[in-house]
Scaffold this motif. Sequence first.
Motif, short mmCIF file in Angstrom:
data_model
loop_
_atom_site.label_atom_id
_atom_site.label_comp_id
_atom_site.label_asym_id
_atom_site.label_seq_id
_atom_site.Cartn_x
_atom_site.Cartn_y
_atom_site.Cartn_z
N PHE A 22 63.83 45.62 100.77
CA PHE A 22 63.62 44.90 99.52
C PHE A 22 62.33 44.08 99.59
O PHE A 22 61.54 44.08 98.64
CB PHE A 22 64.81 43.99 99.22
CG PHE A 22 64.59 43.08 98.06
CD1 PHE A 22 64.60 43.59 96.77
CD2 PHE A 22 64.33 41.74 98.24
CE1 PHE A 22 64.37 42.77 95.69
CE2 PHE A 22 64.11 40.92 97.17
CZ PHE A 22 64.12 41.43 95.88
N ILE A 23 62.10 43.40 100.70
CA ILE A 23 60.88 42.60 100.85
C ILE A 23 59.65 43.50 100.83
O ILE A 23 58.66 43.20 100.15
CB ILE A 23 60.95 41.77 102.15
CG1 ILE A 23 62.01 40.67 102.01
CG2 ILE A 23 59.59 41.16 102.50
CD1 ILE A 23 62.38 39.98 103.30
N LEU A 24 59.69 44.63 101.52
CA LEU A 24 58.56 45.57 101.52
C LEU A 24 58.32 46.13 100.13
O LEU A 24 57.17 46.26 99.69
CB LEU A 24 58.80 46.69 102.52
CG LEU A 24 58.76 46.29 104.00
CD1 LEU A 24 59.19 47.45 104.88
CD2 LEU A 24 57.38 45.79 104.37
N MET A 25 59.39 46.45 99.39
CA MET A 25 59.25 46.98 98.04
C MET A 25 58.62 45.93 97.12
O MET A 25 57.74 46.24 96.32
CB MET A 25 60.62 47.40 97.50
CG MET A 25 60.57 47.97 96.09
SD MET A 25 62.19 48.42 95.46
CE MET A 25 62.96 46.81 95.33
N THR A 26 59.05 44.69 97.24
CA THR A 26 58.48 43.62 96.42
C THR A 26 57.01 43.43 96.75
O THR A 26 56.18 43.29 95.84
CB THR A 26 59.26 42.31 96.65
OG1 THR A 26 60.63 42.52 96.31
CG2 THR A 26 58.70 41.18 95.79
N MET A 27 56.65 43.46 98.03
CA MET A 27 55.25 43.30 98.42
C MET A 27 54.41 44.46 97.89
O MET A 27 53.29 44.26 97.42
CB MET A 27 55.13 43.20 99.94
CG MET A 27 55.68 41.89 100.48
SD MET A 27 55.79 41.78 102.29
CE MET A 27 54.31 42.49 102.86
N ALA A 28 54.95 45.69 97.93
CA ALA A 28 54.22 46.85 97.41
C ALA A 28 54.02 46.72 95.91
O ALA A 28 52.94 47.02 95.40
CB ALA A 28 54.98 48.13 97.74
N CYS A 29 55.04 46.24 95.18
CA CYS A 29 54.90 46.05 93.73
C CYS A 29 53.83 45.02 93.42
O CYS A 29 52.99 45.23 92.53
CB CYS A 29 56.23 45.61 93.12
SG CYS A 29 57.44 46.92 92.99
N VAL A 30 53.83 43.91 94.14
CA VAL A 30 52.82 42.88 93.91
C VAL A 30 51.43 43.42 94.23
O VAL A 30 50.47 43.18 93.49
CB VAL A 30 53.14 41.62 94.74
CG1 VAL A 30 51.99 40.63 94.72
CG2 VAL A 30 54.41 40.96 94.23
N ALA A 31 51.31 44.20 95.31
CA ALA A 31 50.01 44.77 95.67
C ALA A 31 49.52 45.74 94.59
O ALA A 31 48.35 45.70 94.19
CB ALA A 31 50.10 45.48 97.01
N LEU A 32 50.40 46.59 94.09
CA LEU A 32 50.01 47.53 93.04
C LEU A 32 49.64 46.82 91.75
O LEU A 32 48.67 47.19 91.08
CB LEU A 32 51.14 48.53 92.77
CG LEU A 32 51.36 49.57 93.86
CD1 LEU A 32 52.62 50.37 93.59
CD2 LEU A 32 50.16 50.49 93.97
N ILE A 33 50.38 45.78 91.40
CA ILE A 33 50.05 45.01 90.19
C ILE A 33 48.71 44.33 90.37
O ILE A 33 47.89 44.28 89.45
CB ILE A 33 51.17 44.01 89.88
CG1 ILE A 33 52.41 44.76 89.39
CG2 ILE A 33 50.72 42.98 88.84
CD1 ILE A 33 53.65 43.90 89.28
N THR A 34 48.45 43.81 91.56
CA THR A 34 47.17 43.17 91.84
C THR A 34 46.03 44.16 91.68
O THR A 34 45.00 43.86 91.07
CB THR A 34 47.16 42.57 93.26
OG1 THR A 34 48.25 41.67 93.39
CG2 THR A 34 45.86 41.85 93.55
#
Length: 188
Positions: A22-34
Motif C-alpha cells: 500500500f505504501i509503495l502504491m501510494t508513493m508510485a501514485c504521487v510520483a506519477l501525479i508529480t
Amino acid sequence: MAVRKSACCGFSALEVTLGVLFILMTMACVALITVMFTWKSDAAPDPTSGPTLPPQNQTYLIGVGRADCTGPPAEIPLMGYANPQQKAAGIHTRLYSRAFIIDDGGRRLVFVTADVGMISQRLRLEVLQALHLKFGDVYRQENVVLSGTHTHCGLGGFFQYTLLMISSSGYIRESIKPLVDGIVRVCL
C-alpha cells in the motif's frame, strides 16, 4: 513442529506485506501525479517533439497532511458489506484522510486518499464545493484527485448510486460530513 508467530508488532506476514505494498502504491501514485503535473505545458504541445521537461531551476513546494475522518462511532452502516443490518458498534481504529500537495508557485495539485471503501461522485462534488467555500479557486475539479483505501471499516451512506444506497440504508448526512470535513482539513 511448532508454528512461529511474526514478531513484528503483532502483525502477520501478510498484513506487513499488504502494508508495504500500500505504501509503495501510494508513493508510485504521487510520483506519477508529480510527473504529470510537471510535464503539463500551458501551450499545445508539438506531437513530434516528445515530452516537455520542466526547467532545471523550478522550485516546488510539496506538503503532506493527515486529518481524522472517522465519523460517528456507532449505528452507522459500514460500506461494502451489502447488509443494512451491518452497523458500526464502536471505534477500533481511527480513520484518516491523507494529502500530498504539490505547488510550483503558479499551479497546485492535491492527491487525497481517505480511509473509505471508495470515493463516490456525490462525495467528490461535496468536497469540491467545501474546498471552493474555504479556498476559493485554489482547488478545482482539474487539480483535485480523491482516492479511497478500500477499507470496509469505513462509513457507508454517502453514495448517489441506488444499489449502494439500498445496502447502506440510504443517504446518511452523519456519514458524509466527517469525510468532507476531514478531506478539506487535510488540504490546509
